[in-house]
Design a protein around this motif. Sequence first.
Motif, short mmCIF file in Angstrom:
data_model
loop_
_atom_site.label_atom_id
_atom_site.label_comp_id
_atom_site.label_asym_id
_atom_site.label_seq_id
_atom_site.Cartn_x
_atom_site.Cartn_y
_atom_site.Cartn_z
N LYS A 194 23.61 14.20 19.47
CA LYS A 194 24.70 14.83 18.74
C LYS A 194 24.57 16.34 18.88
CE LYS A 194 24.88 10.89 15.65
NZ LYS A 194 24.57 10.32 14.32
N THR A 195 25.64 16.98 19.31
CA THR A 195 25.59 18.40 19.66
C THR A 195 25.11 19.27 18.51
OG1 THR A 195 27.42 18.03 21.21
CG2 THR A 195 26.92 20.31 20.62
N GLU A 196 25.59 19.01 17.31
CA GLU A 196 25.21 19.83 16.15
C GLU A 196 23.71 19.76 15.91
OE1 GLU A 196 26.20 20.27 11.36
OE2 GLU A 196 27.27 18.80 12.59
N LEU A 197 23.13 18.57 16.03
CA LEU A 197 21.69 18.42 15.85
C LEU A 197 20.94 19.10 16.98
CD1 LEU A 197 19.26 17.27 14.40
CD2 LEU A 197 19.64 15.09 15.57
N GLY A 198 21.47 19.00 18.19
CA GLY A 198 20.83 19.68 19.32
C GLY A 198 20.77 21.18 19.12
N ARG A 199 21.81 21.75 18.57
CA ARG A 199 21.82 23.20 18.32
C ARG A 199 20.84 23.56 17.20
NH1 ARG A 199 27.96 23.46 19.30
NH2 ARG A 199 28.02 24.15 21.47
N LYS A 200 20.67 22.67 16.25
CA LYS A 200 19.73 22.94 15.17
C LYS A 200 18.29 22.97 15.70
CE LYS A 200 20.30 20.94 11.18
NZ LYS A 200 20.36 19.95 10.07
N VAL A 201 18.00 22.08 16.64
CA VAL A 201 16.65 21.96 17.19
C VAL A 201 16.44 22.93 18.35
CG1 VAL A 201 15.06 20.41 18.36
CG2 VAL A 201 16.43 19.57 16.44
N GLY A 202 17.36 22.92 19.31
CA GLY A 202 17.28 23.77 20.48
C GLY A 202 16.28 23.26 21.52
N PHE A 203 16.55 23.60 22.79
CA PHE A 203 15.64 23.26 23.87
C PHE A 203 14.52 24.31 23.97
CE2 PHE A 203 19.35 20.92 25.53
CZ PHE A 203 18.74 19.72 25.85
N ARG A 204 13.34 23.86 24.24
CA ARG A 204 12.25 24.78 24.48
C ARG A 204 12.43 25.45 25.85
NH1 ARG A 204 6.35 22.49 23.46
NH2 ARG A 204 5.96 24.65 24.11
N THR A 205 12.22 26.75 25.89
CA THR A 205 12.38 27.50 27.14
C THR A 205 11.07 28.13 27.59
OG1 THR A 205 13.05 29.47 25.89
CG2 THR A 205 14.80 28.01 26.66
N ASP A 206 9.98 27.76 26.91
CA ASP A 206 8.67 28.34 27.24
C ASP A 206 7.80 27.40 28.05
OD1 ASP A 206 8.44 26.57 25.10
OD2 ASP A 206 6.67 27.58 24.28
N ILE A 207 8.38 26.29 28.53
CA ILE A 207 7.61 25.32 29.29
C ILE A 207 8.33 25.00 30.60
CG2 ILE A 207 6.34 24.23 27.41
CD1 ILE A 207 8.54 22.20 27.12
N ILE A 208 7.56 24.56 31.59
CA ILE A 208 8.11 24.26 32.91
C ILE A 208 8.83 22.92 32.90
CG2 ILE A 208 7.50 23.85 35.33
CD1 ILE A 208 5.08 25.71 34.89
N ARG A 209 8.28 21.95 32.22
CA ARG A 209 8.87 20.62 32.14
C ARG A 209 8.60 20.04 30.74
NH1 ARG A 209 4.70 21.19 35.27
NH2 ARG A 209 2.71 20.23 34.66
N GLY A 210 9.38 19.05 30.34
CA GLY A 210 9.17 18.43 29.04
C GLY A 210 10.10 18.93 27.97
N GLU A 211 11.10 19.73 28.35
CA GLU A 211 12.04 20.25 27.35
C GLU A 211 12.84 19.13 26.71
OE1 GLU A 211 14.59 19.22 30.56
OE2 GLU A 211 12.66 20.23 30.59
N ASP A 212 13.05 18.04 27.45
CA ASP A 212 13.80 16.91 26.94
C ASP A 212 13.01 16.12 25.89
OD1 ASP A 212 11.96 16.10 28.89
OD2 ASP A 212 13.52 15.75 30.37
#
Length: 281
Positions: A194-212
Amino acid sequence: MKWYAPYLQTYERPLEQVSQTVLQQVRTKIAAMQSDAPLASVIAIAHNEETRLLSCLHSLCDNKVDFPVELIVVNNNSTDGTEQLLQQLGVCYHNESQKGPGHARQCGLNHAKGLFHLCIDSDTIYPPHYISTMVHALQHKGVACAYGLWSFIPDERHSALGLWMIETLRDCYLRLQQIRRPELNVRGMVFAFKTELGRKVGFRTDIIRGEDGSMALAMKPYGKLKLVTSHRARPVTGNGTISQDGGLCGMFVRRAKKALQGFGGLFVSKKHYEDSDDNLL
């Protein structure tokens, strides 16, 4: 004939070898699919995917949906003909200069308009009911995010039977891991939320892999991480990871050892995972 056979005609082919007729057909389908008020945002990320992106987008715009959808591509610092292809197809796209899947996926999330968000990998081909199946899974009560399984594309070096055996063993392991550690199963090419929840959590940008998987872990307090096992939501992707493991036998041995070593942990939930130094940016 396999459902993905038509898309293999342009898979891993340079742009100059693709006919203008095919490009125009896909361009027309993309334009017809695009909505300014979508229920679902389908967001593909691409880094130097000139030879595979067309097949991916072609499969997505052939999806059968009865609700409005937007299709967006994030061009993640590509140096090949990826952006040229995007322009020829007329697809909505955004350039993200900070390299890495975390940055690319966050860029897509920032621009998404839909209530639901589907992550897409540009080297992957999606079945005709993928979008509707994943959205339907997200509409179930108590579901925070959904993820699916995937298959590999057979070729002259990897037989269909050998790939089926690897996939079957892997799927069995993932089903066990789903019980307590579903976040470890999540792959960006088959991830929706759900987009709203995704924005609340956010993707990690400090790692090479595993952001999902990191995002899925952060979503666990908000609801269930649902495994979608239907073949209607099972895409096919390239087998580069198999080659990296030394072929089918190498992959089988490597993954079997890893599975045995971590078997006991399958039945214990975790709230935090330590980042290895080689995965930090």
